[in-house]
Scaffold this active site. Structure first.
Site, PDB file in Angstrom:
ATOM      1  N   THR A  40       3.937   2.345   5.962  1.00  0.00           N
ATOM      2  CA  THR A  40       2.524   1.978   5.901  1.00  0.00           C
ATOM      3  C   THR A  40       1.773   2.898   6.853  1.00  0.00           C
ATOM      4  OG1 THR A  40       0.896   0.318   6.611  1.00  0.00           O
ATOM      5  CG2 THR A  40       3.093   0.049   7.486  1.00  0.00           C
ATOM      6  N   ILE A  41       0.609   3.365   6.436  1.00  0.00           N
ATOM      7  CA  ILE A  41      -0.130   4.287   7.312  1.00  0.00           C
ATOM      8  C   ILE A  41      -0.609   3.573   8.575  1.00  0.00           C
ATOM      9  CG2 ILE A  41      -0.880   5.755   5.389  1.00  0.00           C
ATOM     10  CD1 ILE A  41      -3.751   4.571   5.887  1.00  0.00           C
ATOM     11  N   ASP A  42      -0.656   2.223   8.547  1.00  0.00           N
ATOM     12  CA  ASP A  42      -1.260   1.469   9.650  1.00  0.00           C
ATOM     13  C   ASP A  42      -0.405   1.443  10.929  1.00  0.00           C
ATOM     14  OD1 ASP A  42      -3.249   0.865   7.834  1.00  0.00           O
ATOM     15  OD2 ASP A  42      -2.339  -1.040   7.250  1.00  0.00           O
ATOM     16  N   ARG A  96      -6.422  -1.533   9.393  1.00  0.00           N
ATOM     17  CA  ARG A  96      -6.537  -3.001   9.354  1.00  0.00           C
ATOM     18  C   ARG A  96      -6.581  -3.591  10.759  1.00  0.00           C
ATOM     19  NH1 ARG A  96      -2.709  -4.960   4.584  1.00  0.00           N
ATOM     20  NH2 ARG A  96      -1.217  -3.932   5.906  1.00  0.00           N
ATOM     21  N   GLY A 100       0.837  -1.210   0.000  1.00  0.00           N
ATOM     22  CA  GLY A 100       0.000   0.000   0.000  1.00  0.00           C
ATOM     23  C   GLY A 100       0.862   1.246   0.000  1.00  0.00           C
ATOM     24  N   ARG A 105       1.042  -4.806  -6.007  1.00  0.00           N
ATOM     25  CA  ARG A 105       1.031  -6.115  -5.325  1.00  0.00           C
ATOM     26  C   ARG A 105       1.426  -7.115  -6.416  1.00  0.00           C
ATOM     27  NH1 ARG A 105      -0.928  -4.383  -0.014  1.00  0.00           N
ATOM     28  NH2 ARG A 105      -2.397  -2.746  -0.407  1.00  0.00           N
ATOM     29  N   GLY A 122     -10.562  14.401  20.286  1.00  0.00           N
ATOM     30  CA  GLY A 122     -11.526  14.487  21.387  1.00  0.00           C
ATOM     31  C   GLY A 122     -12.743  13.589  21.224  1.00  0.00           C
ATOM     32  N   ASP A 156       1.604  -0.804  11.827  1.00  0.00           N
ATOM     33  CA  ASP A 156       1.342  -2.142  12.379  1.00  0.00           C
ATOM     34  C   ASP A 156       2.583  -3.038  12.470  1.00  0.00           C
ATOM     35  OD1 ASP A 156       1.665  -2.433   9.680  1.00  0.00           O
ATOM     36  OD2 ASP A 156      -0.131  -3.624   9.337  1.00  0.00           O
ATOM     37  N   ASP A 191       4.690  -5.156   5.954  1.00  0.00           N
ATOM     38  CA  ASP A 191       5.177  -6.487   6.333  1.00  0.00           C
ATOM     39  C   ASP A 191       5.244  -7.464   5.163  1.00  0.00           C
ATOM     40  OD1 ASP A 191       2.420  -6.481   6.264  1.00  0.00           O
ATOM     41  OD2 ASP A 191       2.210  -7.985   7.855  1.00  0.00           O
ATOM     42  N   HIS A 218     -23.787  16.552  20.951  1.00  0.00           N
ATOM     43  CA  HIS A 218     -23.034  15.960  19.840  1.00  0.00           C
ATOM     44  C   HIS A 218     -21.839  15.176  20.371  1.00  0.00           C
ATOM     45  CE1 HIS A 218     -20.584  19.492  20.609  1.00  0.00           C
ATOM     46  NE2 HIS A 218     -19.607  18.866  20.001  1.00  0.00           N
TER      47      HIS A 218
END
Ligand code: ATP
Length: 320
Positions: free
Chosen positions: A125-127, A171, A11, A72, A185, A129, A103, A215
């Site tokens: 990776t933005i995750d 993920r 990704g 990929r 917040g 992880d 990974d 809200h």
């Protein structure tokens, strides 16, 4: 003269360009030849390699995505595919390869290093992880994108006295959700690592309403053990109020990288070059706080992520 290649895989993540730039300019500064491999492993298998010079990476530092593109590539999962990649690498006289990705991309690098091509892996990776490193490239930008979106949603949510459930990426990892929840917040954050507790949420909403709060922002990580629609329906039934959902989706992967992502990308990209300039092989580059380090790739991949319980506690405490 050493020759190395650099590719981005899996990704895309904001800051990948900054990492490529650091590899290219770091290599040239160290009298190494450097090839950019287009389309990740797919391009490596096809020999889509182009020599890079200083100018090849001009004006990319601030751009999201990856100018080398990413892909990929299922062929890499086969012995034949790995062999083909090794053949192409030797055709271009590569002494080593910098792999920028997550990974899966690291597993590809491990397979290549076992067949004799030295590799150094930069986590992007933005995750966020990957267990062995505090930070992955792209995570900080993604969190900031989420927080900006929460700010916008909060304006309209407050005006109408609505509850909004915001679904974010990550993920199996709740880091984006948790960080966005603290910085934005949120009243509650649902993450994959912690079982959802609807009782706590409903009580919190009731308590807020009793003191005049109409809200609320609720964040749900995409991997959480409860669906977004299910959550919206349950909250609507309980509060009898208006509940909306917003799925942030792919916008979280785009945008100009934050200063922090550019800095870690530059540090880690440069470290990868230093590793390959020496005798390093199958190394994972990472960050502990602001310090860059490298370690054995297999060992890094064997590590198990531990969720930051302090951050969860902070989130829970501030969301009363
Ligand atoms: P992200 O975390 O952003 O999804 P990723 O690097 O984990 O990034 P993947 O799609 O899992 O993304 O992997 C990228 C590519 O790495 C795959 O398409 C494949 O070419 C290669 N790859 C993944 N697993 C292996 C493996 N076990 N052996 C060889 N190559 C692999």
């Amino acid at each position: 003269m050493r020759t190395i290649g650099v590719l981005t895989s899996g990704g895309d993540a904001p800051g990948m360009n900054a990492a490529i730039r650091a590899v290219v300019r770091g290599a040239i500064s160290n009298d190494m030849r450097v090839y950019g491999v287009y389309d990740g492993y797919y391009g490596l298998l096809r020999g889509d390699l182009h020599e890079m010079d200083v100018k090849s990476v001009s004006d990319v530092l601030q751009r999201g995505g990856t100018f080398l593109r990413t892909a990929r590539c299922m062929e890499m999962l086969t012995e034949e595919g790995v062999k083909q990649a090794i053949d192409k690498a030797s055709l271009f006289d590569l002494d080593g390869l910098v792999v920028i990705g997550g990974d899966g991309s690291f597993r590809g690098a491990l397979a290549l290093s076992k067949q004799g091509l030295r590799t150094a892996c930069v986590p992007a990776t933005i995750d966020n992880d990957l267990a062995y490193t505090d930070w992955t490239i792209g995570y900080d930008t993604a969190v900031n994108t989420c927080v900006n979106a929460i700010n916008l949603i909060r304006d309209t949510s407050a005006s109408h006295g609505r509850i909004t459930v915001i679904e974010v990426m990550g993920r199996a990892c709740g880091d984006i959700a948790l960080a966005a929840g603290v910085a934005g917040g949120a009243a509650y954050v649902f993450i994959p690592e912690v079982e959802p507790n609807l009782d706590v949420l409903m009580k919190r909403l009731d308590k807020g309403r009793a003191r005049g709060k109409k809200h609320n922002i609720i964040i749900r990580a995409e991997g959480a053990n409860i669906g977004t629609d299910e959550l919206v329906n349950m909250i609507a039934n309980h509060t009898q109020g208006e509940v909306r959902k917003v799925v942030l989706g792919y916008l979280q992967r785009g945008g100009t990288p934050t200063a922090s992502d550019r800095i870690i990308a530059s540090k880690m990209g440069f470290r990868a070059v230093e590793v390959l300039k020496g005798e390093g092989n199958a190394r994972a580059i990472g960050m502990h706080g602001v310090e860059v380090f490298d370690m054995d790739l297999q060992e890094a991949m064997n590590m198990t992520r531990i969720v930051d319980t302090e951050e969860i506690r902070l989130m829970e405490t501030l969301a009363i």
